[in-house]
Design a protein around this motif. Structure first.
Motif, PDB file in Angstrom:
ATOM      1  N   ASP A  13      -4.849 -12.152  -1.153  1.00  0.00           N
ATOM      2  CA  ASP A  13      -4.769 -10.743  -0.745  1.00  0.00           C
ATOM      3  C   ASP A  13      -4.065  -9.904  -1.814  1.00  0.00           C
ATOM      4  O   ASP A  13      -4.463  -8.774  -2.101  1.00  0.00           O
ATOM      5  N   ASP A  19      -6.313  -9.419  -4.874  1.00  0.00           N
ATOM      6  CA  ASP A  19      -7.352  -8.461  -4.528  1.00  0.00           C
ATOM      7  C   ASP A  19      -6.790  -7.026  -4.610  1.00  0.00           C
ATOM      8  O   ASP A  19      -7.386  -6.138  -5.221  1.00  0.00           O
ATOM      9  N   PHE A  20      -5.617  -6.850  -4.030  1.00  0.00           N
ATOM     10  CA  PHE A  20      -4.975  -5.534  -4.042  1.00  0.00           C
ATOM     11  C   PHE A  20      -4.657  -5.104  -5.483  1.00  0.00           C
ATOM     12  O   PHE A  20      -4.883  -3.956  -5.871  1.00  0.00           O
ATOM     13  N   LYS A  71       1.131   4.048  -2.890  1.00  0.00           N
ATOM     14  CA  LYS A  71       0.733   5.415  -2.526  1.00  0.00           C
ATOM     15  C   LYS A  71       1.857   6.431  -2.786  1.00  0.00           C
ATOM     16  O   LYS A  71       1.617   7.548  -3.216  1.00  0.00           O
ATOM     17  N   LYS A 131       2.325   6.088 -10.753  1.00  0.00           N
ATOM     18  CA  LYS A 131       1.787   4.912 -10.071  1.00  0.00           C
ATOM     19  C   LYS A 131       2.412   3.653 -10.670  1.00  0.00           C
ATOM     20  O   LYS A 131       2.559   3.551 -11.893  1.00  0.00           O
ATOM     21  N   LYS A 147      -6.073  -5.964  -8.255  1.00  0.00           N
ATOM     22  CA  LYS A 147      -7.270  -5.598  -9.028  1.00  0.00           C
ATOM     23  C   LYS A 147      -7.757  -4.197  -8.647  1.00  0.00           C
ATOM     24  O   LYS A 147      -8.130  -3.413  -9.504  1.00  0.00           O
ATOM     25  N   LYS A 148      -7.693  -3.911  -7.353  1.00  0.00           N
ATOM     26  CA  LYS A 148      -8.170  -2.582  -6.907  1.00  0.00           C
ATOM     27  C   LYS A 148      -7.232  -1.472  -7.377  1.00  0.00           C
ATOM     28  O   LYS A 148      -7.632  -0.329  -7.517  1.00  0.00           O
ATOM     29  N   ASN A 149      -5.952  -1.821  -7.570  1.00  0.00           N
ATOM     30  CA  ASN A 149      -4.963  -0.781  -7.872  1.00  0.00           C
ATOM     31  C   ASN A 149      -4.393  -0.875  -9.278  1.00  0.00           C
ATOM     32  O   ASN A 149      -3.381  -0.252  -9.587  1.00  0.00           O
ATOM     33  N   ASP A 150      -5.035  -1.694 -10.109  1.00  0.00           N
ATOM     34  CA  ASP A 150      -4.642  -1.765 -11.516  1.00  0.00           C
ATOM     35  C   ASP A 150      -3.169  -2.142 -11.697  1.00  0.00           C
ATOM     36  O   ASP A 150      -2.438  -1.501 -12.438  1.00  0.00           O
ATOM     37  N   GLU A 192       0.844  -1.212   0.000  1.00  0.00           N
ATOM     38  CA  GLU A 192       0.000   0.000   0.000  1.00  0.00           C
ATOM     39  C   GLU A 192       0.874   1.256   0.000  1.00  0.00           C
ATOM     40  O   GLU A 192       0.649   2.182  -0.767  1.00  0.00           O
TER      41      GLU A 192
END
Ligand SMILES: Cc1ncc(COP(=O)(O)O)c(C=O)c1O
Length: 406
Positions: free
Chosen positions: A189, A192-193, A160, A165, A195-198, A156
């Protein structure tokens, strides 16, 4: 004369320095026990060699082959994934054969990287993971190698605080050099991360079959939906003791596989057809060869952990891979892994890989490859014991004192 742009981004291989010392010692007739390079010493199983020899007799196999891999080879790899991981792959669109997984990984980097793209890469790790992207004009952001509870928070932070990015995350479990193994929950996990963050996920599963516990390492593609974002690389080199044959695979997301296939179609004509035919036979085999290789590495691991431990060099037992990742004994840690590795060649006739060669966060460790037989591993332990004793008694003048800082 100024170095070329790309060459300037490739530091001289750290391992070269150890290799040079090793070659000098051998030239003087010294028997160096080589636990340095991860170059499997076991012969390729006879049936695979026989298949190659039979096939090479047919002159039709002497022509240019297929860059993406002959259909039977891609089918064999898809069947392996179905058998081993329960993952269904389309051999026409989701599988490409590569000239070893290293080539596949480097050309994937070339296929997907625009200048300045940021890629998140473990540190320490196998050098091509970072340098494949650096050669392609990318920029590396390091992340811990341990697949533990602090990984996702670290990821993360990396996403960030990176500008631009990041486009991709590299995963390598079981890991070279650290031998860490990931669980399927960890992969869930991460997917999942991603997919959410491309993020694209590139998983290097070169040690899929070299494991010593009851639970075989999972594939990231076992996570439902992982194929939307992930590609995985596997290798024949360790599984079937075929490092010189140069045969590996990339499988997974169609868009990524198609990009790699396109780049490769401009670069190569595929491996020599008899190699591809023999590799198909290996993958379609009954698995007994793999079991044998695993048991040889397991025995070597046990001998190393036990004999090195008795010698005063504590080696944590790896759960997988053909490597032990050993903390440098405390009294030598301050000198760094390169100097410690040099000492072992000079005073113990043992070659190891300095951890710094895998990234700055590897500098407190050396990597020991299980590529010598049990007898020679025991001999290495005896040599190291003698070295540790002699240096404790102050009998060497080139051992940097404890107080010396890196
Ligand atoms: C993690 C990892 N990936 C890839 C490779 C390269 O394998 P190949 O021989 O398939 O190119 C190695 C070889 O040591 C490795 O350790």
């Amino acid at each position: 004369m100024e170095e070329f742009h790309k060459v300037r981004r490739l530091p001289p291989y750290v391992f070269e320095q150890v290799n040079r010392l090793k070659a000098d010692a051998r030239a003087k007739g010294i028997d160096i026990i080589d636990l340095g390079m991860g170059n499997p010493d076991l012969p390729t199983p006879q049936a695979i060699v026989d298949k190659l020899v039979d096939t090479v007799r047919d002159p039709r196999t002497h022509r240019y082959s297929s860059s993406r891999g002959i259909p039977g080879l891609r089918r064999a790899q898809a069947n392996y994934y179905a058998r081993r991981f329960g993952v269904k792959l389309n051999p026409d669109t989701q599988v490409v054969a590569t000239l070893g997984s290293k080539e596949g990984f480097a050309n994937m980097a070339q296929a997907i990287t625009a200048p300045g793209d940021v890629v998140i890469c473990p540190n320490p790790t196998y050098p091509i993971h970072a340098f494949g992207f650096i050669m392609s004009g990318g920029v590396i952001r390091s992340i811990q190698a341990e697949p533990d509870a602090s990984f996702i928070p670290a990821l993360e932070r990396a996403v960030k605080h990176s500008i631009p990015k990041p486009i991709a995350l590299i995963l390598n479990y079981p890991s070279n050099p650290t031998a860490h193994v990931a669980t399927l929950d960890f992969y869930k996990d991460v997917v999942d991360f991603a997919k959410k963050n491309d993020l694209i996920l590139l998983s290097d599963l070169a040690y899929a079959e070299i494991f010593f516990d009851d639970t075989p390492p999972p594939s990231i593609l076992q996570v439902p939906g992982a194929i939307d974002v992930a590609v995985e690389f596997t290798s024949m080199s360790k599984t079937f003791s075929m490092p010189g044959w140069r045969m590996g695979f990339a499988v997974g997301n169609e868009r990524l596989i198609s990009a790699l296939t396109r780049v490769k179609s401009y670069l190569d004509y595929g491996a020599f057809t008899p190699i591809q035919v023999a590799a198909s036979a290996a993958l379609n085999g009954d698995g007994s060869d793999i079991e044998e290789v695993r048991s040889i590495y397991r025995k070597r691991r046990d001998v190393m952990v036990e004999s090195f431990g008795r010698a005063g060099f504590n080696v944590p037992p790896p759960a997988a891979t053909m490597f032990a990742w050993a903390p440098i004994p405390e009294q030598y840690r301050a000198m760094g892994s390169l100097e410690f590795s040099k000492l072992l060649i000079e005073h113990a006739d043992v070659a190891v890989a300095p951890g710094i060669g895998f990234g700055e966060h590897g500098d407190d460790y050396v990597r020991l490859a299980l590529v010598e037989n049990e007898h020679r591993i025991r001999q290495a332990a005896r040599n190291i014991k003698r070295f540790l004793q002699a240096s404790a008694e102050g009998r060497f003048d080139n051992v940097i004192p404890l107080s010396a800082r890196r």
